[in-house]
Design a protein around this motif. Structure first.
Motif, PDB file in Angstrom:
ATOM      1  N   THR A   1       0.815  -1.206   0.000  1.00  0.00           N
ATOM      2  CA  THR A   1       0.000   0.000   0.000  1.00  0.00           C
ATOM      3  C   THR A   1       0.852   1.261   0.000  1.00  0.00           C
ATOM      4  O   THR A   1       0.566   2.228  -0.723  1.00  0.00           O
ATOM      5  CB  THR A   1      -0.958   0.012   1.201  1.00  0.00           C
ATOM      6  OG1 THR A   1      -1.776  -1.165   1.162  1.00  0.00           O
ATOM      7  CG2 THR A   1      -1.848   1.245   1.178  1.00  0.00           C
ATOM      8  N   GLY A   2       1.905   1.292   0.813  1.00  0.00           N
ATOM      9  CA  GLY A   2       2.731   2.483   0.900  1.00  0.00           C
ATOM     10  C   GLY A   2       3.360   2.856  -0.429  1.00  0.00           C
ATOM     11  O   GLY A   2       3.292   4.019  -0.856  1.00  0.00           O
ATOM     12  N   PHE A   3       3.934   1.872  -1.105  1.00  0.00           N
ATOM     13  CA  PHE A   3       4.529   2.136  -2.409  1.00  0.00           C
ATOM     14  C   PHE A   3       3.470   2.522  -3.429  1.00  0.00           C
ATOM     15  O   PHE A   3       3.652   3.488  -4.189  1.00  0.00           O
ATOM     16  CB  PHE A   3       5.294   0.905  -2.902  1.00  0.00           C
ATOM     17  CG  PHE A   3       5.593   0.950  -4.372  1.00  0.00           C
ATOM     18  CD1 PHE A   3       6.476   1.897  -4.884  1.00  0.00           C
ATOM     19  CD2 PHE A   3       4.966   0.070  -5.247  1.00  0.00           C
ATOM     20  CE1 PHE A   3       6.733   1.960  -6.250  1.00  0.00           C
ATOM     21  CE2 PHE A   3       5.228   0.128  -6.601  1.00  0.00           C
ATOM     22  CZ  PHE A   3       6.113   1.076  -7.107  1.00  0.00           C
ATOM     23  N   LEU A   4       2.358   1.804  -3.456  1.00  0.00           N
ATOM     24  CA  LEU A   4       1.323   2.082  -4.456  1.00  0.00           C
ATOM     25  C   LEU A   4       0.699   3.449  -4.256  1.00  0.00           C
ATOM     26  O   LEU A   4       0.344   4.124  -5.231  1.00  0.00           O
ATOM     27  CB  LEU A   4       0.256   0.991  -4.421  1.00  0.00           C
ATOM     28  CG  LEU A   4       0.706  -0.385  -4.909  1.00  0.00           C
ATOM     29  CD1 LEU A   4      -0.434  -1.398  -4.790  1.00  0.00           C
ATOM     30  CD2 LEU A   4       1.209  -0.323  -6.340  1.00  0.00           C
ATOM     31  N   ASP A   5       0.574   3.898  -3.019  1.00  0.00           N
ATOM     32  CA  ASP A   5       0.058   5.244  -2.771  1.00  0.00           C
ATOM     33  C   ASP A   5       0.969   6.297  -3.398  1.00  0.00           C
ATOM     34  O   ASP A   5       0.501   7.279  -3.995  1.00  0.00           O
ATOM     35  CB  ASP A   5      -0.080   5.499  -1.274  1.00  0.00           C
ATOM     36  CG  ASP A   5      -1.276   4.778  -0.659  1.00  0.00           C
ATOM     37  OD1 ASP A   5      -2.140   4.295  -1.425  1.00  0.00           O
ATOM     38  OD2 ASP A   5      -1.335   4.691   0.586  1.00  0.00           O
ATOM     39  N   ILE A   6       2.282   6.112  -3.264  1.00  0.00           N
ATOM     40  CA  ILE A   6       3.244   7.037  -3.868  1.00  0.00           C
ATOM     41  C   ILE A   6       3.132   6.987  -5.380  1.00  0.00           C
ATOM     42  O   ILE A   6       3.060   8.030  -6.053  1.00  0.00           O
ATOM     43  CB  ILE A   6       4.677   6.690  -3.432  1.00  0.00           C
ATOM     44  CG1 ILE A   6       4.844   6.852  -1.924  1.00  0.00           C
ATOM     45  CG2 ILE A   6       5.694   7.558  -4.184  1.00  0.00           C
ATOM     46  CD1 ILE A   6       6.131   6.284  -1.380  1.00  0.00           C
ATOM     47  N   LEU A   7       3.112   5.783  -5.940  1.00  0.00           N
ATOM     48  CA  LEU A   7       3.060   5.634  -7.389  1.00  0.00           C
ATOM     49  C   LEU A   7       1.791   6.257  -7.971  1.00  0.00           C
ATOM     50  O   LEU A   7       1.836   6.973  -8.979  1.00  0.00           O
ATOM     51  CB  LEU A   7       3.146   4.149  -7.767  1.00  0.00           C
ATOM     52  CG  LEU A   7       3.103   3.814  -9.258  1.00  0.00           C
ATOM     53  CD1 LEU A   7       4.213   4.523 -10.024  1.00  0.00           C
ATOM     54  CD2 LEU A   7       3.185   2.304  -9.470  1.00  0.00           C
ATOM     55  N   LYS A   8       0.648   6.023  -7.331  1.00  0.00           N
ATOM     56  CA  LYS A   8      -0.609   6.592  -7.821  1.00  0.00           C
ATOM     57  C   LYS A   8      -0.570   8.115  -7.783  1.00  0.00           C
ATOM     58  O   LYS A   8      -1.031   8.782  -8.718  1.00  0.00           O
ATOM     59  CB  LYS A   8      -1.774   6.070  -6.984  1.00  0.00           C
ATOM     60  CG  LYS A   8      -2.102   4.597  -7.215  1.00  0.00           C
ATOM     61  CD  LYS A   8      -3.181   4.128  -6.252  1.00  0.00           C
ATOM     62  CE  LYS A   8      -3.482   2.652  -6.425  1.00  0.00           C
ATOM     63  NZ  LYS A   8      -4.479   2.170  -5.445  1.00  0.00           N
ATOM     64  N   SER A   9      -0.036   8.671  -6.707  1.00  0.00           N
ATOM     65  CA  SER A   9       0.055  10.129  -6.588  1.00  0.00           C
ATOM     66  C   SER A   9       0.940  10.717  -7.676  1.00  0.00           C
ATOM     67  O   SER A   9       0.578  11.717  -8.315  1.00  0.00           O
ATOM     68  CB  SER A   9       0.605  10.495  -5.204  1.00  0.00           C
ATOM     69  OG  SER A   9       0.863  11.887  -5.115  1.00  0.00           O
TER      70      SER A   9
END
Length: 361
Positions: free
Chosen positions: A5-13
């Motif tokens: 989740t942490g990585f994907l939140d950054i990538l999506k942003s």
């Protein structure tokens, strides 16, 4: 163990924030916030944002942050931003990017776009690509858009994009927001070295900004790992390896010792690797037997800076294999992305946050 989740939140942003080549300032603002929230010291120079931990010379990565898009060049006239930014009015066909653009010019029909102010990122309206073609007079990619008639020359136009996950693969305009997001996440995990985020790589200019930094602030010799994506024709070819290394590109031979050390670390961690330059040479041998044109070894940020620095900077590359290069459907396997993060953590001496891999026989 953490989930992704942490990585994907950054990538999506980051994927939602425009970074058209030549108009990356607003993206640097978003990136600065994300990095400083994770404890990095951030310094902004022309064409490069530098994020550092408490031991900045211990390990240095570089990722370019520009993505392909369009730029308004006149009343209701739009061109491919990389060629405008790079001052290239002709498609010479001497790079992987140009070779592939000739093949994918017809893949942009019906893609949604939006315009923005290059410095602030302020939204200037949305539209859609109606047609794309190579102009025989200008030898450049020309785009016909709807809904963008109000724009003035110089306004960047980004492709509308969101991250998708399908059948074990991430999809979207991944080059090179994917590995940039990984480096941001690495600071969250405790990275204390240096990460460079460069502009205008797709226009062939990022190495100049990077070299300027090393000439001002680097040591007598500087070793760098450039991270990026690497295109393959289909999923089967991409899935032959989890990560991609290089001995060289069209410009220079990479640091042999560092390349071998990366290869050994990957194999020790059970990560399957291959060498892109070897792959291209094999393809060219096959093409020669069939009377097909030879493919370029490609021109990377690493090769360009090695060739130009006179020994001041060397290093190697580490890449994630992808398909659908320079389209809105570029994809990378979740497995490859996890392998990429695992080797980054191993190099940086920080704890890998997910599950363990079983070694590959």
């Amino acid at each position: 163990m953490k989930d992704r989740t942490g990585f994907l939140d950054i990538l999506k942003s980051l994927m939602r924030s425009p970074a058209v080549v030549g108009a990356e300032h607003s993206f640097f603002r978003v990136l600065q916030r994300e990095l400083e929230e994770r404890g990095a010291r951030v310094t902004w120079y022309e064409g490069v944002l530098v994020a550092q931990g408490n031991d900045p010379m211990s390990l240095m990565f570089s990722a370019h942050i520009d993505r392909h898009g369009l730029v308004c060049t006149g009343p209701n006239e739009f061109q491919y931003a990389a060629f405008v930014s790079g001052g290239r009015s002709d498609l010479l066909g001497n790079s992987v990017s140009e070779e592939l653009m000739l093949q994918i010019v017809d893949r942009f029909s019906d893609v949604g776009v939006f315009a923005y102010e290059p410095w602030s990122g302020a939204y200037r309206g949305k539209g859609q690509i109606e047609n794309a073609y190579i102009c025989p007079h200008r030898n450049n990619l020309i785009f016909e858009l709807s809904g963008m008639e109000h724009l003035v020359a110089g306004t960047p136009v980004a492709f509308r994009d969101v991250l998708r996950t399908e059948q074990g693969r991430y999809l979207g305009q991944l080059d090179n927001v994917l590995t940039a997001a990984m480096l941001v996440y690495l600071f969250e995990l405790g990275f204390q070295g240096t990460a460079f985020f460069t502009a205008q790589e797709e226009a062939g200019r990022s190495w100049r900004y990077l070299l300027e930094w090393f000439r001002r602030f680097g040591g007598s010799t500087n070793q760098l790992v450039v991270v990026d994506t690497s295109p393959y024709p289909d999923n089967a070819a991409a899935n032959e390896q989890q990560l991609v290394l290089r001995h060289s590109d069209a410009n220079a031979t990479f640091n042999r010792e560092l390349t071998e050390r990366l290869e050994e670390r990957c194999r020790r961690l059970g990560i399957k690797v291959s060498f892109k330059d070897d792959y291209i040479r094999r393809q060219n041998e096959l093409n020669a037997t069939q009377g097909l044109p030879q493919k370029s070894l490609g021109s990377t940020e690493m090769g360009r800076i090695i060739a130009a620095s006179g020994g001041l900077v060397d290093g190697t590359t580490l890449q994630i294999p992808t398909t659908g290069y320079h389209t809105m459907d570029e994809s990378a396997s979740v497995e490859a992305c996890d392998a990429f993060l695992r080797i980054l953590c191993d190099l940086a001496g920080v704890r890998y946050p997910y599950w363990r891999y079983e070694p590959i026989a």
